[in-house]
Enzyme design. Structure first.
Site, mmCIF file in Angstrom:
data_model
loop_
_atom_site.group_PDB
_atom_site.id
_atom_site.type_symbol
_atom_site.label_atom_id
_atom_site.label_comp_id
_atom_site.label_asym_id
_atom_site.label_seq_id
_atom_site.Cartn_x
_atom_site.Cartn_y
_atom_site.Cartn_z
ATOM 1 C CB THR A 85 -0.927 0.012 1.231
ATOM 2 O OG1 THR A 85 -0.133 -0.212 2.413
ATOM 3 C CG2 THR A 85 -1.990 -1.057 1.145
ATOM 4 C CG LEU A 150 6.660 -7.682 10.104
ATOM 5 C CD1 LEU A 150 7.961 -7.179 9.494
ATOM 6 C CD2 LEU A 150 6.270 -8.981 9.440
ATOM 7 C CE LYS A 205 1.381 -1.143 10.744
ATOM 8 N NZ LYS A 205 2.574 -1.750 11.324
ATOM 9 C CB CYS A 261 6.169 0.960 7.203
ATOM 10 S SG CYS A 261 5.843 -0.540 6.252
ATOM 11 N NE ARG A 331 9.911 -1.103 0.932
ATOM 12 C CZ ARG A 331 8.933 -1.902 1.334
ATOM 13 N NH1 ARG A 331 7.771 -1.893 0.702
ATOM 14 N NH2 ARG A 331 9.104 -2.725 2.349
HETATM 15 N N1 NAI Z 1 7.541 -4.353 5.433
HETATM 16 C C1 NAI Z 1 7.138 -4.358 6.692
HETATM 17 O O1 NAI Z 1 7.955 -4.449 7.600
HETATM 18 C C2 NAI Z 1 5.687 -4.249 7.045
HETATM 19 C C3 NAI Z 1 4.733 -3.948 6.087
HETATM 20 N N2 NAI Z 1 3.431 -3.752 6.462
HETATM 21 C C4 NAI Z 1 2.428 -3.464 5.439
HETATM 22 O O2 NAI Z 1 2.289 -4.642 4.654
HETATM 23 C C5 NAI Z 1 1.984 -4.325 3.304
HETATM 24 C C6 NAI Z 1 3.009 -4.972 2.390
HETATM 25 O O3 NAI Z 1 4.262 -4.380 2.631
HETATM 26 P P1 NAI Z 1 5.619 -5.030 2.091
HETATM 27 O O4 NAI Z 1 5.579 -6.504 2.272
HETATM 28 O O5 NAI Z 1 6.698 -4.262 2.716
HETATM 29 O O6 NAI Z 1 5.498 -4.674 0.530
HETATM 30 P P2 NAI Z 1 6.249 -5.370 -0.700
HETATM 31 O O7 NAI Z 1 6.196 -4.404 -1.807
HETATM 32 O O8 NAI Z 1 7.573 -5.913 -0.234
HETATM 33 O O9 NAI Z 1 5.340 -6.646 -1.046
HETATM 34 C C7 NAI Z 1 4.131 -6.582 -1.708
HETATM 35 C C8 NAI Z 1 4.023 -7.821 -2.619
HETATM 36 O O10 NAI Z 1 2.713 -7.904 -3.150
HETATM 37 C C9 NAI Z 1 2.802 -8.397 -4.491
HETATM 38 N N3 NAI Z 1 1.550 -8.091 -5.189
HETATM 39 C C10 NAI Z 1 1.119 -6.881 -5.665
HETATM 40 N N4 NAI Z 1 -0.113 -7.011 -6.199
HETATM 41 C C11 NAI Z 1 -0.486 -8.309 -6.044
HETATM 42 C C12 NAI Z 1 -1.664 -9.043 -6.359
HETATM 43 N N5 NAI Z 1 -2.707 -8.459 -6.926
HETATM 44 N N6 NAI Z 1 -1.689 -10.355 -6.062
HETATM 45 C C13 NAI Z 1 -0.628 -10.965 -5.471
HETATM 46 N N7 NAI Z 1 0.506 -10.309 -5.135
HETATM 47 C C14 NAI Z 1 0.578 -8.998 -5.417
HETATM 48 C C15 NAI Z 1 4.040 -7.712 -5.030
HETATM 49 O O11 NAI Z 1 4.566 -8.371 -6.171
HETATM 50 C C16 NAI Z 1 4.978 -7.779 -3.814
HETATM 51 O O12 NAI Z 1 5.760 -8.966 -3.824
HETATM 52 C C17 NAI Z 1 1.956 -2.788 3.260
HETATM 53 O O13 NAI Z 1 0.642 -2.370 3.463
HETATM 54 C C18 NAI Z 1 2.810 -2.386 4.446
HETATM 55 O O14 NAI Z 1 2.484 -1.098 4.925
HETATM 56 C C19 NAI Z 1 3.006 -3.880 7.747
HETATM 57 C C20 NAI Z 1 3.895 -4.201 8.728
HETATM 58 C C21 NAI Z 1 5.304 -4.431 8.460
HETATM 59 O O1 UGA Z 2 4.453 -0.887 9.588
HETATM 60 C C1 UGA Z 2 5.569 -1.306 9.423
HETATM 61 O O2 UGA Z 2 6.024 -1.668 8.343
HETATM 62 C C2 UGA Z 2 6.533 -1.409 10.552
HETATM 63 O O3 UGA Z 2 7.224 -0.128 10.665
HETATM 64 C C3 UGA Z 2 8.223 -0.093 11.685
HETATM 65 O O4 UGA Z 2 9.200 -1.102 11.464
HETATM 66 P P1 UGA Z 2 10.435 -0.921 10.456
HETATM 67 O O5 UGA Z 2 10.095 0.135 9.465
HETATM 68 O O6 UGA Z 2 10.797 -2.281 9.990
HETATM 69 O O7 UGA Z 2 11.677 -0.432 11.318
HETATM 70 P P2 UGA Z 2 11.880 0.394 12.662
HETATM 71 O O8 UGA Z 2 12.720 -0.394 13.564
HETATM 72 O O9 UGA Z 2 10.607 0.922 13.190
HETATM 73 O O10 UGA Z 2 12.742 1.626 12.133
HETATM 74 C C4 UGA Z 2 12.168 2.566 11.266
HETATM 75 C C5 UGA Z 2 13.127 3.709 11.012
HETATM 76 O O11 UGA Z 2 13.274 4.508 12.179
HETATM 77 C C6 UGA Z 2 14.635 4.726 12.456
HETATM 78 N N1 UGA Z 2 14.802 4.867 13.917
HETATM 79 C C7 UGA Z 2 14.314 3.926 14.752
HETATM 80 C C8 UGA Z 2 14.447 4.068 16.116
HETATM 81 C C9 UGA Z 2 15.066 5.206 16.644
HETATM 82 O O12 UGA Z 2 15.204 5.391 17.873
HETATM 83 N N2 UGA Z 2 15.546 6.142 15.793
HETATM 84 C C10 UGA Z 2 15.421 6.008 14.429
HETATM 85 O O13 UGA Z 2 15.857 6.900 13.671
HETATM 86 C C11 UGA Z 2 15.338 3.522 11.874
HETATM 87 O O14 UGA Z 2 16.686 3.811 11.607
HETATM 88 C C12 UGA Z 2 14.542 3.278 10.615
HETATM 89 O O15 UGA Z 2 14.987 4.101 9.564
HETATM 90 C C13 UGA Z 2 7.560 -0.402 13.027
HETATM 91 O O16 UGA Z 2 8.575 -0.417 14.047
HETATM 92 C C14 UGA Z 2 6.861 -1.758 12.979
HETATM 93 O O17 UGA Z 2 6.199 -2.001 14.213
HETATM 94 C C15 UGA Z 2 5.833 -1.729 11.848
HETATM 95 O O18 UGA Z 2 5.197 -2.981 11.727
#
Ligand code: NAI
Ligand code: UGA
Length: 433
Positions: A85, A150, A205, A261, A331
Site C-alpha cells: 500500500t 513486525l 496500526k 512504512c 525504500r
Molecule cells: N515491510 C514491513 O515491515 C511491514 C509492512 N506492512 C504493510 O504490509 C503491506 C506490504 O508491505 P511489504 O511486504 O513491505 O510490501 P512489498 O512491496 O515488499 O510486497 C508486496 C508484494 O505484493 C505483491 N503483489 C502486488 N499485487 C499483487 C496481487 N494483486 N496479487 C498478489 N501479489 C501482489 C508484489 O509483487 C509484492 O511482492 C503494506 O501495506 C505495508 O504497509 C506492515 C507491517 C510491516
Molecule cells: O508498519 C511497518 O512496516 C513497521 O514499521 C516499523 O518497522 P520498520 O520500518 O521495519 O523499522 P523500525 O525499527 O521501526 O525503524 C524505522 C526507522 O526509524 C529509524 N529509527 C528507529 C528508532 C530510533 O530510535 N531512531 C530512528 O531513527 C530507523 O533507523 C529506521 O529508519 C515499526 O517499528 C513496525 O512495528 C511496523 O510494523
C-alpha cells in the site's frame, strides 16, 4: 488449516513461512514470477535474518508452496492480504490499487465460508468498503482486519511471537474463531489478543506507526536544540528514558526514520484525516515528517561545513544505504537519500552497504557504489555513518585512519564512541551530541 497469503514481499513471505512453521498448510500467491520461483525453491527473495531457514523448512515439509495463480489458493479457508500500500505518486494518500486488484482476483475463486484477512496497512474505512464489495459480488466470504506490527530485521521473531494480536471483525461473524485457530500456537503462550471493530483495528496500526515516528522526531527536535546550545542529545535520551512513562526505546536521534512504512504511513494518515474533515487532529504529523526530512539536510550542511564550505570534488564515503541494519530494504532510506544529495552537489561519493547495494543501484543507478569497505574508505576526505550495521559500529578508528585522506567522521546514528575516534586523530561530529 489451509491458508493463503496474497502478496509475498517483506511482510507476506515472512507471514507465509511463519504460518507453515505453526503447522498450517500454506500457499503464497504473488504476481511476480521471479519472486515465486525463488520462494518455491525455499530461497528468500530479500535479506531478512532467519527467513531462509524458515522457508527451506516449510518448503521441504510440503506445507509451504508458492504460485502466481490465485485460483490455486481457492480451497484455502483463510486468505491473508499482504500486498503493498505505497504512497500515491501525486499525493500523500495510500495507493490501494494492489489491495483492490487482489480482492477482485480472489473473490471469484473462494467459497462462501472463506475468511479474507487484511494484513496490509490501510486507511481507516478500507475493511468496511472491501466487505461491502465482497457482499455486492454475491459472496458470503467474511472480512477481518489483522494488522501487522513486525519490524524488518526482526520479522521472523515478531511474527511468531508478536507483542499483541489484533482482530478487527464484524459483529456476530466467524472470523474470531477461525483466527484463534490460525494463531493457536502464539496465543497459547499468553500473547494478548484484542478483538475490535474494523475501524479500531485499522486505526491501531496507523496510530502505532504515527506514535513511533513522533517519538523519533521528538528526539530529533531535541537534537536540533542540543546542537545550538552544545548539549548532548544521547545523554538527554538516556536521562528522560529512565522514566518508565517515556522509555528509552525509539529515542535514538540521528538522520531519522525511513523505510517502506513509517514515512508513507504518517502521510497517508494525514491524507485520510483530511478526507474525514479532521486534518487538524493530526496536523502535528506534518511537523513530524518535516523534522525527519530536515535531518537529512542537516547532514549535507555538516558535510559542507567540515569540508571547508563545499563538498564539490570531495571524496565522501557513505556507510549504509538501507533504511536500517539487518535489512536490504532501501525504500525511503535516509542514507541513500544523503548519498544522492551529496552526489548531486558534485561530491565524489563512495556508497557502500553490506546488503543494500543491489537495491540501491535500482533506485539510484547514477551513484558510484563500492562493495568492499576498505576500498570505499581509501582516500576519503570524509566518512559518514548512515546505517548502524554491526560492521560499522565495530570499525577500528586506527585502521580507518590509515585508509582515509582526511580524518573526519559524521556519525549519523550517534552510535560511535566519540572519544575513541578523537583519540585516533579524527574530528568526530555527532548529530546533537
Ligand atoms: N515491510 C514491513 O515491515 C511491514 C509492512 N506492512 C504493510 O504490509 C503491506 C506490504 O508491505 P511489504 O511486504 O513491505 O510490501 P512489498 O512491496 O515488499 O510486497 C508486496 C508484494 O505484493 C505483491 N503483489 C502486488 N499485487 C499483487 C496481487 N494483486 N496479487 C498478489 N501479489 C501482489 C508484489 O509483487 C509484492 O511482492 C503494506 O501495506 C505495508 O504497509 C506492515 C507491517 C510491516
Ligand atoms: O508498519 C511497518 O512496516 C513497521 O514499521 C516499523 O518497522 P520498520 O520500518 O521495519 O523499522 P523500525 O525499527 O521501526 O525503524 C524505522 C526507522 O526509524 C529509524 N529509527 C528507529 C528508532 C530510533 O530510535 N531512531 C530512528 O531513527 C530507523 O533507523 C529506521 O529508519 C515499526 O517499528 C513496525 O512495528 C511496523 O510494523
Amino acid at each position: 488449516m489451509k491458508i493463503s497469503v496474497i502478496g509475498c514481499g517483506y511482510l507476506g513471505a515472512v507471514h507465509a513461512a511463519a504460518m507453515a512453521k505453526l503447522g498450517h498448510d500454506v500457499i503464497g500467491v504473488d504476481t511476480d514470477p521471479l519472486k515465486v520461483e525463488r520462494l518455491s525453491r525455499g530461497e528468500a527473495p530479500f535479506f531478512e535474518p532467519g527467513l531462509p531457514e524458515l522457508l527451506r523448512e516449510g518448503v521441504a515439509s510440503g506445507r509451504l508452496r508458492f504460485t502466481t495463480e490465485i485460483a490455486d489458493a481457492g480451497d484455502a479457508r483463510v486468505h491473508f492480504l499482504a500486498v503493498g500500500t505505497p504512497q500515491m505518486a501525486d499525493s500523500d494518500a495510500a495507493d490501494l490499487r494492489f489491495v483492490d486488484a487482489a480482492v477482485a482476483s480472489l473473490v471469484p475463486v473462494i467459497p462462501d465460508d472463506a475468511v479474507v484477512v487484511g494484513k496490509s496497512t490501510v486507511p481507516v474505512g478500507t475493511a468496511a468498503s472491501i466487505a461491502e464489495r465482497i457482499r455486492a459480488a454475491g459472496s458470503g466470504a467474511e472480512v477481518a482486519w489483522n494488522p501487522e506490527f513486525l519490524r524488518e530485521g526482526f520479522a521472523v521473531a515478531d511474527t511468531l511471537t508478536p507483542d499483541r494480536i489484533v482482530y478487527g471483525v464484524p459483529d456476530g461473524g466467524r472470523a474470531v474463531e477461525v483466527l484463534d485457530e490460525v494463531y493457536a500456537g502464539p496465543l497459547a503462550t499468553g500473547i494478548p489478543r484484542l478483538v475490535t471493530d474494523y475501524a479500531t483495528a485499522e486505526l491501531v496500526k496507523t496510530a502505532a506507526n504515527a506514535f513511533l515516528a513522533t517519538k523519533i522526531s521528538f528526539i530529533n527536535a531535541m537534537a536540533e536544540i542540543a546542537e545550538v546550545v552544545g548539549a548532548d542529545v544521547t545523554q538527554l535520551a538516556d536521562a528522560i528514558g529512565h522514566d518508565a512513562r517515556i522509555g528509552r526505546r525509539f529515542l535514538n536521534a540521528g538522520i531519522g526514520f525511513g523505510g517502506g512504512c513509517l514515512p508513507k504511513d504518517i502521510r497517508a494518515f494525514s491524507a485520510r484525516a483530511e478526507e474525514l474533515g479532521r486534518a487538524e487532529s493530526v496536523a502535528f504529523l506534518r511537523e513530524v515528517d518535516a523534522i525527519n526530512l530536515r535531518r537529512r539536510e542537516r547532514v549535507v550542511e555538516l558535510a559542507t561545513q567540515v569540508l571547508g564550505g563545499s563538498v564539490y570534488r570531495k571524496r565522501i564515503v557513505v556507510l549504509g544505504l538501507t533504511f536500517k541494519p539487518d535489512s536490504d530494504d532501501v525504500r525511503d532510506s535516509p542514507g541513500l537519500d544523503i548519498a544522492a544529495r551529496l552526489h548531486g552537489l558534485g561530491a565524489l561519493v563512495a556508497a557502500t552497504d553490506p546488503q543494500g547495494i543491489e537495491n540501491a543501484r535500482v533506485r539510484h543507478p547514477q551513484l558510484p557504489y563500492e562493495a568492499d569497505l576498505d576500498a570505499a574508505l581509501s582516500d576519503a576526505d570524509l566518512v559518514i555513518l548512515t546505517t548502524e550495521w554491526a560492521e560499522y559500529r565495530g570499525l577500528d578508528p586506527e585502521h580507518v585512519g590509515e585508509l582515509v585522506a582526511g580524518p573526519t567522521i559524521i556519525d549519523g546514528r550517534n552510535v560511535l564512541d566519540p572519544e575513541a575516534w578523537r583519540s585516533a586523530g579524527f574530528e568526530y561530529v555527532g548529530l546533537g551530541r
